[in-house]
Scaffold this active site. Structure first.
Site, PDB file in Angstrom:
ATOM      1  CB  CYS A 121       6.010   5.024   6.604  1.00  0.00           C
ATOM      2  SG  CYS A 121       6.753   5.697   5.095  1.00  0.00           S
ATOM      3  CB  CYS A 122       1.893   8.208   7.519  1.00  0.00           C
ATOM      4  SG  CYS A 122       1.272   7.417   6.021  1.00  0.00           S
ATOM      5  CB  CYS A 202       3.785   7.821  -0.767  1.00  0.00           C
ATOM      6  SG  CYS A 202       4.049   9.212   0.352  1.00  0.00           S
ATOM      7  CB  CYS A 228      -1.487  10.000   5.732  1.00  0.00           C
ATOM      8  SG  CYS A 228      -1.905  11.744   5.920  1.00  0.00           S
TER       9      CYS A 228
END
Length: 248
Positions: A121-122, A202, A228
């Site tokens: 996702c990062c 986030c 991240c």
């Protein structure tokens, strides 16, 4: 010592780090801007501690590009703070970096990739967009600090990252110095700081920091993940299918 044309490798990073190791953050920041004139950017999250370095930058050159990773999953308060703080400090070139629509459609169509693979996702929402943006620069500036712990405990003031030079002007500062600077210059706090968020990312992966815990303990809480990916060495293809080389 400015960069020779398209040759950041010409910079002696070890010597530069040695010369700036005990320097004040403002002097390190000035050296960063002088090292690669017109080819240096600051990367800022506009998070809990970001106002300090952004204020220092505004005093030196408010036209310097500031790269802001708008992942599409930030707190609404962060987006509001980014606009208000940039306006207050007179920063004239804040660039919002967003993940590519094609990458999201392919890798995170339901916006729930964070549930199964936070690293991926990062990579899609942060690493890939920053990789693209940094192609236009030879040096970049971060707000990382040693007191945050983890891999940051031995953070140098100047380092090399994928052929670029990276400056960490606040590496040696702790919370006392940060708080004193904020008070001296009456800088506005991120609105979520009062709610217990000592570090902000986030919303799905950020929780309030427990009293007595490390500053970044609310990030990816309950997992071994601490970064991240934008500050860790990466090689080979990323989730977007592009070869990103040695990382950023």
């Amino acid at each position: 010592m400015p960069f020779e044309a398209d040759l950041p490798e010409a910079i002696d990073v070890s010597a530069l780090n040695g010369a700036l190791r005990e320097a004040a953050p403002q002097d390190i920041l000035a050296a960063a801007l002088a090292t690669a004139p017109g080819r240096t950017a600051m990367v800022s999250s506009f998070g809990a501690e970001s106002a300090v370095l952004l204020h220092m930058l505004s005093r030196l050159d408010a036209r310097t590009p500031v790269l802001f990773l708008d992942t599409g999953q930030l707190f609404a308060q962060t987006l509001d703070y980014r606009k208000a703080l940039a306006r207050q400090l007179g920063l004239t070139d804040v660039r919002d970096l967003r993940p590519a629509y094609a990458d999201l459609a392919l890798h995170d169509p339901k916006a729930d990739l964070y549930r199964t693979d936070t690293a991926a996702c990062c990579a899609v929402r942060k690493v890939a967009p920053l990789n693209v943006a940094l192609r236009n620069f030879d040096a970049w500036i971060t707000g990382r600090k040693r007191f945050h712990g983890g891999d940051r405990m031995h953070l140098p003031v100047v380092e090399r990252s994928d052929g670029k030079v990276k400056f960490n002007p606040l590496a040696a500062w702790g919370k006392i110095e940060l708080d004193a600077y904020v008070a001296e210059h009456a800088l506005p706090a991120h609105p979520l700081v009062q709610a217990g968020y000592a570090s902000l990312g986030c919303w799905p992966c950020t929780k309030p920091t427990q009293e007595g815990s490390d500053v970044r303990s609310g990030r990816w809480a309950g997992s071994e993940k601490t970064e991240c990916g934008i500050h860790t060495l990466r090689r080979g293809p990323d989730p977007t299918g592009e070869d990103v080389g040695g990382g950023i």
